[in-house]
Design an enzyme around this catalytic site. Structure first.
Site, PDB file in Angstrom:
ATOM      1  N   HIS A 152       0.830  -1.219   0.000  1.00 29.78           N
ATOM      2  CA  HIS A 152       0.000   0.000   0.000  1.00 29.78           C
ATOM      3  C   HIS A 152       0.862   1.266   0.000  1.00 29.78           C
ATOM      4  O   HIS A 152       0.578   2.236   0.702  1.00 29.78           O
ATOM      5  CB  HIS A 152      -0.992  -0.015   1.167  1.00 29.78           C
ATOM      6  N   GLU A 193       5.195  -5.022   8.445  1.00 27.91           N
ATOM      7  CA  GLU A 193       3.814  -4.918   7.964  1.00 27.91           C
ATOM      8  C   GLU A 193       3.301  -6.252   7.403  1.00 27.91           C
ATOM      9  O   GLU A 193       2.092  -6.486   7.355  1.00 27.91           O
ATOM     10  CB  GLU A 193       3.704  -3.844   6.878  1.00 27.91           C
TER      11      GLU A 193
END
Length: 282
Positions: free
Chosen positions: A9, A237
């Site tokens: 992202h 992440e």
């Protein structure tokens, strides 16, 4: 649960979309890798996306950072860290399903924070763009699910994988026949600061994808230090991908998923971009 989608992202991807730069030589190969995903989505569009992401000091600052937080509102306004909201549609939620998941998952032993007013940043909206393009309205409802991967201590891979299993059980027990996908976002290898800023580890990233497909239970046992050492400080992440992977049928004794699409690209703003679509098989 029909499928899981995994995607980086990177905020610069959103900026490239917003400023019409997707066809420029630097960006075109990256966006080309998501064209098969958009085509796949046209025939596999869900009713609801359960989207796992991390907030980037947009909604949660250092005064309060929940480990796991579920968005239970009817809609979520776009925002972003420091430079204002991206020009994307507001996100429409599914309060009934979100509340049911919260009830079920908490009763299964996972402590969630319920968020009835939530702004969503590029961590959520960039993957939406990559899968749906830039529509006037998002074609699906979304349940945002925030994970703290910013401020240590962060949850373990094993905890995230087990949480995904609990989420699958919660969705399967809902009393409406909804088509739900779960998305895990963030990563892959990248580091934004310090002497290793700009780190990208192509070999490790692709090995992670291999293990995520073939043996996620074993992958979930990987310690945090391996993520930091091999994938950089922000590579942690990737534990959010384990939530999505834990929600797939084979993690509950079902058949192994089908790989519908796999893509990897470096660099995108000094970040490795990874992408995967897994389909549950009947």
């Amino acid at each position: 649960m029909s499928a899981s989608v995994y995607s980086s992202h990177v905020p610069a991807i959103g900026a490239a979309i917003d400023h019409g730069k997707t066809a420029e030589p630097y960006w075109a190969p990256m966006f080309a890798g998501f064209e098969p995903s958009k085509a796949w989505m046209k025939t596999h569009r869900p009713d609801v996306v359960f989207l796992v992401y991390n907030d980037h000091a947009t909604n949660f600052d250092l005064s309060v950072i929940p480990t796991f937080a579920i968005g239970t509102a009817a809609e979520f306004e776009p925002a972003d860290e420091g430079y204002g909201a991206r020009p994307v549609p507001k996100v429409i939620g599914h309060p009934e399903l979100a509340s049911h998941i919260a009830q079920s998952v908490i009763q299964q032993g996972f402590d969630l924070t319920l968020v009835n007013e939530l702004k969503v940043d590029h961590g959520l909206t960039v993957p939406m763009n990559l899968m749906f393009g830039t529509p006037a309205e998002w074609p699906v409802r979304v349940i945002p699910f925030h994970v703290n991967v910013v401020q240590y201590p962060v949850p373990s891979g094993a905890r995230c994988f087990a949480l995904g299993q609990a989420i699958r059980r919660a969705i399967e027990s809902f009393d409406q026949p909804l088509n739900v996908q779960i998305w895990g976002t963030g990563g892959m290898s990248h580091q934004l600061q310090g002497p290793r800023a700009g780190l990208i580890n192509r070999k490790w990233d692709n090995a992670f994808l291999d293990r995520l497909i073939a043996d996620p239970q074993d992958l979930s046992a990987m310690p945090h230090i391996d993520y930091v050492r091999e994938a950089g400080s922000e590579g942690i992440e990737l534990v959010m991908w384990l939530i999505a992977r834990g929600a797939m049928a084979d993690a509950g004794g079902g058949r192994s998923p089908r790989v519908a699409h796999r893509f990897y690209h470096v660099p995108a703003s000094n970040t490795a971009v990874g992408h995967l679509i897994l389909e549950n098989q009947a």
